[in-house]
Design a protein around this motif. Structure first.
Motif, PDB file in Angstrom:
ATOM      1  N   ARG A 278       0.640  -1.312  -0.078  1.00 21.81           N
ATOM      2  CA  ARG A 278       0.024   0.150   0.035  1.00 21.81           C
ATOM      3  C   ARG A 278       0.871   1.425   0.293  1.00 21.81           C
ATOM      4  N   TRP A 279       0.320   2.441  -0.588  1.00 21.63           N
ATOM      5  CA  TRP A 279       1.151   3.447  -0.536  1.00 21.63           C
ATOM      6  C   TRP A 279       0.074   4.736  -0.104  1.00 21.63           C
ATOM      7  N   GLN A 280       0.586   5.716   0.462  1.00 18.63           N
ATOM      8  CA  GLN A 280      -0.405   6.813   1.160  1.00 18.63           C
ATOM      9  C   GLN A 280       0.552   8.129   0.797  1.00 18.63           C
ATOM     10  N   LEU A 281      -0.320   8.911   0.537  1.00 24.09           N
ATOM     11  CA  LEU A 281       0.101  10.357   0.181  1.00 24.09           C
ATOM     12  C   LEU A 281      -0.132  11.256   1.583  1.00 24.09           C
ATOM     13  N   LEU A 282       0.941  11.683   1.997  1.00 21.15           N
ATOM     14  CA  LEU A 282       0.951  12.850   3.137  1.00 21.15           C
ATOM     15  C   LEU A 282       1.362  14.084   2.747  1.00 21.15           C
ATOM     16  N   SER A 283       0.351  15.056   2.664  1.00 17.04           N
ATOM     17  CA  SER A 283       0.542  16.404   2.041  1.00 17.04           C
ATOM     18  C   SER A 283       0.328  17.469   2.862  1.00 17.04           C
ATOM     19  N   VAL A 331       9.505   5.774   3.286  1.00 17.35           N
ATOM     20  CA  VAL A 331       9.370   7.288   3.267  1.00 17.35           C
ATOM     21  C   VAL A 331      10.066   7.958   2.388  1.00 17.35           C
ATOM     22  N   VAL A 332       9.339   8.498   1.272  1.00 14.79           N
ATOM     23  CA  VAL A 332       9.827   9.264   0.088  1.00 14.79           C
ATOM     24  C   VAL A 332       9.693  10.625   0.300  1.00 14.79           C
ATOM     25  N   ASP A 333      10.501  11.716   0.862  1.00 16.87           N
ATOM     26  CA  ASP A 333      10.276  12.990   1.007  1.00 16.87           C
ATOM     27  C   ASP A 333      10.477  13.859  -0.031  1.00 16.87           C
ATOM     28  N   GLU A 334       9.959  14.939  -0.026  1.00 19.87           N
ATOM     29  CA  GLU A 334       9.810  15.782  -1.222  1.00 19.87           C
ATOM     30  C   GLU A 334       9.866  15.065  -2.628  1.00 19.87           C
ATOM     31  N   ILE A 335       8.638  14.357  -2.718  1.00 21.11           N
ATOM     32  CA  ILE A 335       8.433  13.819  -3.933  1.00 21.11           C
ATOM     33  C   ILE A 335       8.379  14.770  -5.428  1.00 21.11           C
ATOM     34  N   VAL A 362       4.632   2.521   1.436  1.00 18.65           N
ATOM     35  CA  VAL A 362       5.472   3.395   0.942  1.00 18.65           C
ATOM     36  C   VAL A 362       4.746   4.756   1.417  1.00 18.65           C
ATOM     37  N   LEU A 363       5.269   5.702   1.943  1.00 20.14           N
ATOM     38  CA  LEU A 363       4.690   6.951   2.515  1.00 20.14           C
ATOM     39  C   LEU A 363       5.331   8.082   1.791  1.00 20.14           C
ATOM     40  N   LEU A 364       4.488   8.786   0.799  1.00 16.73           N
ATOM     41  CA  LEU A 364       5.079   9.719   0.294  1.00 16.73           C
ATOM     42  C   LEU A 364       4.624  11.249   0.853  1.00 16.73           C
ATOM     43  N   LEU A 365       5.544  11.969   0.639  1.00 14.01           N
ATOM     44  CA  LEU A 365       5.308  13.230   1.521  1.00 14.01           C
ATOM     45  C   LEU A 365       5.500  14.556   0.188  1.00 14.01           C
ATOM     46  N   ALA A 366       4.320  15.347   0.128  1.00 15.72           N
ATOM     47  CA  ALA A 366       4.411  16.221  -0.818  1.00 15.72           C
ATOM     48  C   ALA A 366       3.904  17.518  -0.067  1.00 15.72           C
ATOM     49  N   ALA A 370      -3.434  17.241  -2.320  1.00 16.24           N
ATOM     50  CA  ALA A 370      -3.541  15.969  -2.782  1.00 16.24           C
ATOM     51  C   ALA A 370      -4.239  15.924  -4.065  1.00 16.24           C
ATOM     52  N   ALA A 371      -5.003  16.697  -4.450  1.00 18.74           N
ATOM     53  CA  ALA A 371      -5.786  16.658  -5.783  1.00 18.74           C
ATOM     54  C   ALA A 371      -4.778  16.611  -7.035  1.00 18.74           C
ATOM     55  N   ARG A 372      -3.704  16.936  -6.848  1.00 17.36           N
ATOM     56  CA  ARG A 372      -2.782  17.272  -8.001  1.00 17.36           C
ATOM     57  C   ARG A 372      -1.732  16.347  -7.847  1.00 17.36           C
ATOM     58  N   ILE A 373      -1.792  15.113  -7.281  1.00 14.77           N
ATOM     59  CA  ILE A 373      -0.715  13.935  -7.260  1.00 14.77           C
ATOM     60  C   ILE A 373      -0.729  13.650  -8.545  1.00 14.77           C
TER      61      ILE A 373
END
Length: 941
Positions: A278-283, A331-335, A362-366, A370-373
């Motif tokens: 699973r992946w998750q976006l944290l913005s 964790v992938v920071d500053e995607i 996978v946790l994506l930090l942006a 969120a609507a623009r991922i």
């Protein structure tokens, strides 16, 4: 694998020997819970008597007294202390204890405070790594630690250089497996002995201590180390020593995590689900605490046996063949900077979901919404549907501002902070406000950030050089950890030979030990630091100062650096360094573009207009200033020389449309300055200046901004003097738009006669037409006549056909001003226009025809009416045959006979002489009925 630095403590003892003498004791410990510290029992002397015991936290931020609550020296060299007061100490999760595999061969890591790291002023920490041997210490059962890397020199004449490291926690595979016991000096300085933990974990008293703190956890049996290619992705979750200089760095964990409990619960659920992948976006915007929240999740996961951490950039990894040996959190920071990496990871792991041997998250930090991922990562719709949509853990988690209560709690927890903010805000702004103090509570983020930077310069960065600043700014823009910069030749003063030393200094300033240059954290502080460096140049138009050159190098070597510029625009839209940053970005964009044309400036024009439409005034003007810098640097071609003034024209129009008149005034003032540029840019500036004034005055009239409009008219009058060619034409066009703002037609006529240049006959004729139209509404035939006379005079001098078209237009309103005492003069003017129009096109004569028709509906002078009727008859032939123009003189003749009392015979004679045979009786009846007039005099009897 390594110990968490914020849990490592120094043990400070006042010991009493059996003979009554006192001495100082020193060692290392590790907080296994919030209030319990594990260390070595021998630190307390043979009898275990300590007159005083204190525990000092990592970095020296906190100190508390402690009591010995468990002494296992009869079984093993292990002891447990309890802190007397845990207030202000960060809460920590219970540690995991592990048992080593019999075959050994496991790598270890530990942090301690040895004598070898002591200087004149401080004893510092060291981190040691190496391997736990399998065949050593078989009889004693102790762990033999073989240290890898540099070790201190030891002559044998003084105490061991490792003195003070006793009690340090030994970690393997994220589990605590032992405590450093002693250094046997006879075996060399690359070996230490450690006490395994079986005696501790088997102790009922120890289990009671853990139960009292609700900290019991199962014992983990560790496996031997796997080959490097099987260990998993390159992750790290290192912490930074919380010194005052880096208190804002999320890795320092200088404060408790406040106000993010709901989000942390969602992330825990994200980890605990049964799905293989699973992946998750944290913005959230910069400073909202995304990285800190992700770090806390990593530390919790690591404590539960996960391989967890931030993905180390630029380290190749075989995602397509990797089989996880344990649960893994990546964790992938500053995607925004790592779009290709994110797409590869999610695409490959989604496709291999059924093959994975354990859970992978996978946790994506942006910083994007969120609507623009999808657009942010440039994901194709088919890829999104196949690889991304089905493996998303759920809606994006978006971090917002802390409420006032949480902000106050956070501010009180900031080391060195003095004041709680009065309102809600981001965690970063809250910490900045607390550091700045109560006198600066009302400051905005830029002022508070600059205060913190100034404090760091005065207290911690006194020896920072210009090159240090340039390197730090480069790291903030690019996040580049390679050595591309010194080998690029873009900064000649930065030589490859000095790169390692520069990186070491960078680590000292940033409080990190990254593999290359490290940026200043948190991000918004790094952005402010960079903008301040760029703005420091004495000449904003310079391209030779170090600030501009390092920014240009950053954009040259890393195309993704434009994400940095966007964040600067978001956080500091009014910073004076922002236009220079944008200009450098556009220049490098055009240099790297395969197109032979400059495309960056058109992008600036479009984006400035979009910012103006959305109300982002500061950003619109920042784009405008960037365009000006590019223009004056002469980095433009003929095709783009007018881009700056075109941008300003667009801004004037957009702001006027939106009713933002202060912004429109500012943009209009810039258009006047743009006309003072040189070369083609000046020509374009003059043309766009006139167009800008035209739109400004049109909108001023529509929105009843009379005062502003008249002020602009006064400026226009000055501008109209001495402007020639197309530029002068545009200025005079603007003056035409200004006339409706004059209080009456007489004032408009005065403006026409005083400001317009006869070299522009078409503009004068149009202006005269506008005055004449207004004269009709105000019943001012004198103004209409004067406007017509002026236009005629100019036309006689220039004979411009386009101007004549507008001159004939004047006939239409001029005829309507009759019956106000100037009928003879008006008819004379119409007659002259008719004479002039005869050799011209039919369209020009038709306008005069309509003017004569209007005159006949208004005049009260019979003689003038008869003359006008004759002229009107002569103009019938100028109309197409399918339009009954001959009806017009017949209809107008009715008023001449019945209202002005003309002799019907005279009227019939004029019609016969100039129009032809009179209409038949049936036609007379039809026209009379159709136009509601009496034409029976045309067919008497």
């Amino acid at each position: 694998m390594s110990a968490q630095p914020d849990r490592v403590v120094e043990i400070l003892l006042d010991l009493t020997e059996p003979d009554g003498r006192t001495r100082k004791g020193y060692g290392t410990g590790y907080r296994i819970t919030t209030g319990l510290v594990l260390t070595s029992a021998h630190l307390f002397g043979r009898a275990g008597r300590a007159a005083g015991c204190a525990v000092r936290g990592f970095g020296g931020a906190r100190t508390a007294s402690a009591a010995l609550v468990l002494d296992l020296r009869d079984e093993a060299d292990l002891a447990v202390l309890r802190l007397a007061d845990t207030h202000g100490w960060p809460r920590v999760a219970p540690v995991r204890f592990g048992v080593l595999p019999p075959e050994g061969g496991v790598r270890f890591a530990l942090i301690g405070w040895p004598r070898a790291a002591e200087s004149a002023s401080v004893r510092d920490s060291v981190e040691l790594t190496g391997t736990i041997a399998a065949g050593a210490n078989i009889k004693s059962g102790r762990l033999k630690l073989y240290i890898q890397g540099p070790t201190p020199r030891f002559t044998g004449t003084h105490a061991s250089p490792w003195s003070g490291i006793s009690g340090a926690a030994v970690f393997a595979h994220t589990a605590l497996v032992g405590v450093v016991r002693e250094h046997l000096v006879s075996l060399g300085v690359d070996q230490l002995d450690a006490e395994p933990l079986e005696a501790l974990t088997d102790s009922p008293a120890f289990r009671d201590l853990l139960t009292a703190e609700n900290a019991t956890r199962p014992l983990v049996r560790l496996l031997p180390d796997r080959p490097p290619e099987e260990r998993g992705p390159p992750l790290e979750a290192k912490l930074t020593r919380p010194t005052p200089a880096v208190v804002l760095n999320f890795r320092a964990r200088a404060t408790a995590l406040v106000g993010r409990e709901p989000e942390l619960r969602r992330l825990r659920d994200f980890l605990s689900s049964d799905s293989p992948f699973r992946w998750q976006l944290l913005s959230g915007a910069g400073g909202m605490g995304k990285s800190r929240l992700a770090l806390e999740l990593c530390l919790e996961a690591a404590a539960d046996g996960w391989h967890a951490g931030f993905l180390i950039p630029d380290v190749p990894f075989a995602w397509s063949s990797w089989l996880p040996a344990r649960p893994t959190l990546i964790v992938v920071d500053e995607i925004e900077y790592r779009k290709d990496t994110v797409r590869e990871i999610v695409r490959v792991l989604s496709a291999r979901s059924d093959e994975l041997t354990d859970r992978v998250r996978v946790l994506l930090l942006a910083r994007e919404k969120a609507a623009r991922i999808e657009s942010l990562l440039k994901i194709e719709p088919t890829d999104w549907d196949v690889f991304f949509a089905d493996t998303a853990a759920g809606p994006a988690i978006e971090l917002g501002e802390l409420d006032a209560g949480d902000a106050a709690r956070l501010a009180r927890d900031v080391p060195g902070g003095t004041a709680a903010p009065a309102s809600a805000g981001s965690p970063l702004h809250t910490m900045l406000a607390a550091l700045a103090g109560p006198g600066q509570r009302a400051w905005d983020a830029a002022l508070i950030g600059r205060y913190v930077l100034r404090r760091n310069r005065m207290s911690y960065w006194q020896d920072m050089t210009d090159l240090d600043e340039a390197a730090l700014a480069y790291a903030c823009i690019t996040r580049d950890t390679s050595d591309a910069l010194p080998h690029s030749g873009l900064l000649p003063e930065l030589e490859p030979a000095g790169w390692r030393e520069l990186v070491a200094r960078n680590h000292a300033f940033t409080g990190t030990d990254a593999p290359g240059l490290a940026p200043l954290e948190p991000g918004p502080i790094g952005e402010l630091f960079t903008l301040d460096l760029i703005a420091r140049a004495p000449d904003a138009e310079s391209t030779e100062d170090l600030g501009h050159r390092v920014v240009a190098a950053a954009f040259r070597l890393n195309p993704l650096a434009n994400e940095f510029a966007l964040r600067c625009m978001l956080h500091y839209p009014e910073h004076q360094g922002l236009p220079r940053l944008i200009a450098a970005m556009v220049e490098e964009f055009d240099l790297s573009s395969p197109s032979p044309f400059f495309t960056g400036l058109p992008i600036l024009i479009e984006s400035a207009g979009q910012y103006a439409e959305s109300g982002d005034v500061a950003l619109a003007f920042a784009e405008a200033e960037a365009a000006r810098l590019l223009t004056v640097r002469e980095s433009l071609s003929l095709l783009t020389a007018g881009s700056y003034s075109e941008l300003l024209f667009n801004l004037v129009t957009k702001f006027c449309q939106a009713g933002d008149w202060p912004a429109a005034d500012r943009a209009l003032a810039l258009t006047r300055e743009s006309a003072e540029l040189t070369g083609f840019a000046a020509i374009a500036g003059l043309e766009n200046q006139g167009k800008a004034y035209t739109n400004y005055l049109v909108f001023a009239q529509q929105q009843n901004e009379v005062v502003r409009g008249r002020a602009a008219i006064r400026e226009l009058v000055e501008l109209s003097r001495g402007h020639h060619g197309d530029a002068g034409g545009h200025v005079h066009e603007a003056l035409i738009s200004a006339m409706p703002l004059e209080p009456d037609c007489r004032s408009a006529l005065n403006l026409l006669t005083s400001a317009l240049d006869p070299a522009y006959p078409q503009q004068i004729a149009r202006a005269a037409f506008n005055v004449a139209n207004r004269a009709v509404r105000e019943s001012a035939p004198g103004c209409a006549l004067a406007a017509c006379d002026l236009s005629l005079d100019v036309w006689h001098r220039n004979r411009d056909p386009a101007a004549f078209r507008w001159l004939t237009y004047i006939a239409v309103p001029l005829g309507l001003t009759a019956a106000h005492g100037h009928d003879a003069e008006i008819l004379a003017c119409l007659s002259e226009l008719d004479t002039l129009a005869r050799p011209m096109s039919g369209a020009d004569r038709r306008h005069v025809f309509l003017g004569l028709s209007n005159f006949l509906t208004q005049t009260t002078v019979l003689e003038a009416a008869l003359t006008a009727l004759a002229l009107l008859c002569d103009g019938v032939g100028t109309f197409p045959s399918d339009w009954p123009a001959e009806d017009v003189p017949l209809i107008r003749s009715s008023r001449v006979v019945h209202t002005l009392s003309a002799d019907p015979a005279d009227v019939r004679r004029i019609l016969r002489d100039h129009l032809g045979p009179l209409p038949s009786a049936p036609r007379v009846q039809r026209l009379s009925a159709q136009y509601d007039c009496d034409l029976t005099f045309l067919a008497p009897g």
